[in-house]
Design an enzyme around this catalytic site. Sequence first.
Site, PDB file in Angstrom:
ATOM      1  N   GLN A 112       0.668  -1.077  -0.203  1.00  0.00           N
ATOM      2  CA  GLN A 112      -0.172   0.049  -0.076  1.00  0.00           C
ATOM      3  C   GLN A 112       0.910   1.636  -0.505  1.00  0.00           C
ATOM      4  OE1 GLN A 112      -3.573  -0.002   0.107  1.00  0.00           O
ATOM      5  NE2 GLN A 112      -3.758  -1.787  -0.319  1.00  0.00           N
ATOM      6  N   SER A 160       2.875  -4.936  -5.181  1.00  0.00           N
ATOM      7  CA  SER A 160       2.319  -5.692  -6.034  1.00  0.00           C
ATOM      8  C   SER A 160       1.944  -4.675  -6.790  1.00  0.00           C
ATOM      9  CB  SER A 160       0.631  -6.073  -4.920  1.00  0.00           C
ATOM     10  OG  SER A 160      -0.043  -6.216  -5.581  1.00  0.00           O
ATOM     11  N   THR A 195       6.882 -20.724 -15.709  1.00  0.00           N
ATOM     12  CA  THR A 195       7.720 -20.351 -16.584  1.00  0.00           C
ATOM     13  C   THR A 195       7.374 -18.963 -16.301  1.00  0.00           C
ATOM     14  OG1 THR A 195       7.101 -22.053 -18.421  1.00  0.00           O
ATOM     15  CG2 THR A 195       7.395 -19.270 -19.118  1.00  0.00           C
ATOM     16  N   CYS A 248     -10.204  -7.810   0.222  1.00  0.00           N
ATOM     17  CA  CYS A 248     -10.299  -9.359   0.331  1.00  0.00           C
ATOM     18  C   CYS A 248     -10.661 -10.091   1.771  1.00  0.00           C
ATOM     19  CB  CYS A 248      -8.634  -9.506   1.187  1.00  0.00           C
ATOM     20  SG  CYS A 248      -7.293  -9.433  -0.569  1.00  0.00           S
TER      21      CYS A 248
END
Lengths: 385, 385
Positions: free
Chosen positions: A184, A204, A242, A327
């Site tokens: 954040q 993120s 990958t 969330c």
Amino acid sequence: MKKNKQKIYLDYASTTPAGESVVSAMIPLLQKDFGNPSSLHALGQDALYAIDEARRKVAEFLGAKESEIIFTSSATEADNIALSGVLQKEKKAHVITSVIEHKAVLEPLNSSSAEVTYLPVNKEGVVKVEDVLKEIRENTVLVSIMYANSEIGTIQPIKEIGAAVKRINENRKKKIVFHTDAVQAVNYLPCKVNDLNVDLLTISGHKIYGPKGVGALFIRQGIEISPIFYGAKQERGVRPGTENTAAIVGLSQAVEDLQKNMTEKTEKLRDRIIDTILSEIPQTRLNGSRERRLPNNINISFKGVEGESLLIALDQKGIAVSTGSACASRSLLPSYVLLAIGLSHEEAHGSLRVTLGRMTTEKEVDYFLEQLPLIVERLRKISGK
Amino acid sequence: MKKNKQKIYLDYASTTPAGESVVSAMIPLLQKDFGNPSSLHALGQDALYAIDEARRKVAEFLGAKESEIIFTSSATEADNIALSGVLQKEKKAHVITSVIEHKAVLEPLNSSSAEVTYLPVNKEGVVKVEDVLKEIRENTVLVSIMYANSEIGTIQPIKEIGAAVKRINENRKKKIVFHTDAVQAVNYLPCKVNDLNVDLLTISGHKIYGPKGVGALFIRQGIEISPIFYGAKQERGVRPGTENTAAIVGLSQAVEDLQKNMTEKTEKLRDRIIDTILSEIPQTRLNGSRERRLPNNINISFKGVEGESLLIALDQKGIAVSTGSACASRSLLPSYVLLAIGLSHEEAHGSLRVTLGRMTTEKEVDYFLEQLPLIVERLRKISGK
């Protein structure tokens, strides 16, 4: 279907749209430059080069070495790698964290066999440096404190905690590793890892106008981290699978696009919203700190009103906000963050989080501040409170 | 810089470009429909709906229920969830797998505390059903056999193994779970989970003209799977972290676009390449099975030639191929798959994998078959073999 076509997004802490430049940077990696970075032919090597270049940009932003950056599929995964990666090799380890960390930190710790000290926070949501120091034991191997809280926007004294841990490490054989989830914070706060005195730091993609499905973990040189799952040896053996080239390049573009000069404008809008609500709507309180606060975070409790009712009524007016972290939004439990700063269950349930972003305009704030008092009044009438 | 502008990609088993329709389906989820599926407002719920719709498409393709599909960040992660997810809850568990599985299966098993039986394969790379049955013990909880091998293209008798395990389960209290990594099979082979008699099945986005950074795991109803890392409760608590909506929708679009009618055309090109090489270039051998073979896989050993030299020489002519799996390409060790089917170290090092795809044309194959013999001849002259 929808009467009101106006769409005002005030939930930037939940997720952000990918910037134009981010999407433009990603598309070639999905199509013409689609090579597997592990392939030895030119197309593969071009993909590897793109990842190296992305790593350089992220490293530069954090003031770190390229070899200290690992790309992951999310901040949740990065947090898990940071914590479990340190703890897996330790027996009877002790960890210090706070009660208001994100689930991506709390849940891996709850699931580990380590002893965990969950530090309290004060009524503004701040962890005290001396509380961290008081809890350090002989077997403490890890301290994990978030940089800024996603619900109430409180900024922790990361630099000070880091410096204190560093001092203690000078006299310890077994060094304590200091992790911060900076998800954040990245949009607004300085993130140079050496200034912050952190050993591990999580970012993120989708919170900073990059794509979803990508995160990065800074791992200070010399700190050994085990993978949390296994396969081929991508990302220095720490994160197999990958490489998601498009998302990695998208994340690095988002980092490059970070506009630090947004801070002042955003703070002004934030303060206007806070001041207007507190002065114009009776029986409201600001949650979190007034000073140590993310420039884009507003979290207010409304007496006698359910946060979810507010959210739905605002949504019907085309305004997207949140009651807390996205969330946890499907949970019926009150926010553990709000409870930790001393709110009652009822107060916690009556809270609304409004988070501003790069695209937020004065006009959007006008409309929000026009609608909100009417909605609160109507809901209070209905509930008779 | 490059003299030869011709670009011929014959390495589709390593990765595939995302289709036009896939990229078109992804872009809105990155920008205007960027909501967090956990958010309760309309933008969030729209994102949730997009994931539900993607789940429906993948479930339909597999003949599964929507609730049986979990999205992950890669096939490697899906394999790890499948294996560790079953094994985490078991003490002294026994697992049966094969020696030629992908690293995403072998490495989590190597890292687990389970007893593992690694089944041999015959010289064509086939696992025998009776070998699986012979190794079943009282504490066997899991069988994991890949659907088709990425290096030599050998197709395993998954349906038969599944049926055999199912029969054995009829008389067992503790059921054996059967997992298959179907990553390489999805483009060409039937994948209805009930026909295959599998309980867990892994697919990958970027092997089927979808994006990188996304996979899916079929988990048959009733099978309990623990997460491998922790956070908020996305994907039924099995896979935490904000859902990668764009990649998930991209994967589902790729699944929708699967062209089963490609098989015949691809097989013809494959057979033409195999026949031409074996007849026109002396001292060559086909690795793997002639019959039980993926329609797009060619794997050939060239006596007295290094596979990497071949790869580099072809790359200089604009032709991208592989020496084996991309994941292992930076390793100097010979392919464990080729050793397992009986090749010597020298033969394994002298092998080339050519894998065809949706965009492969007759003309590309012409050019490849024109260049290859010249290159092999030249390299053999240099090495004096």
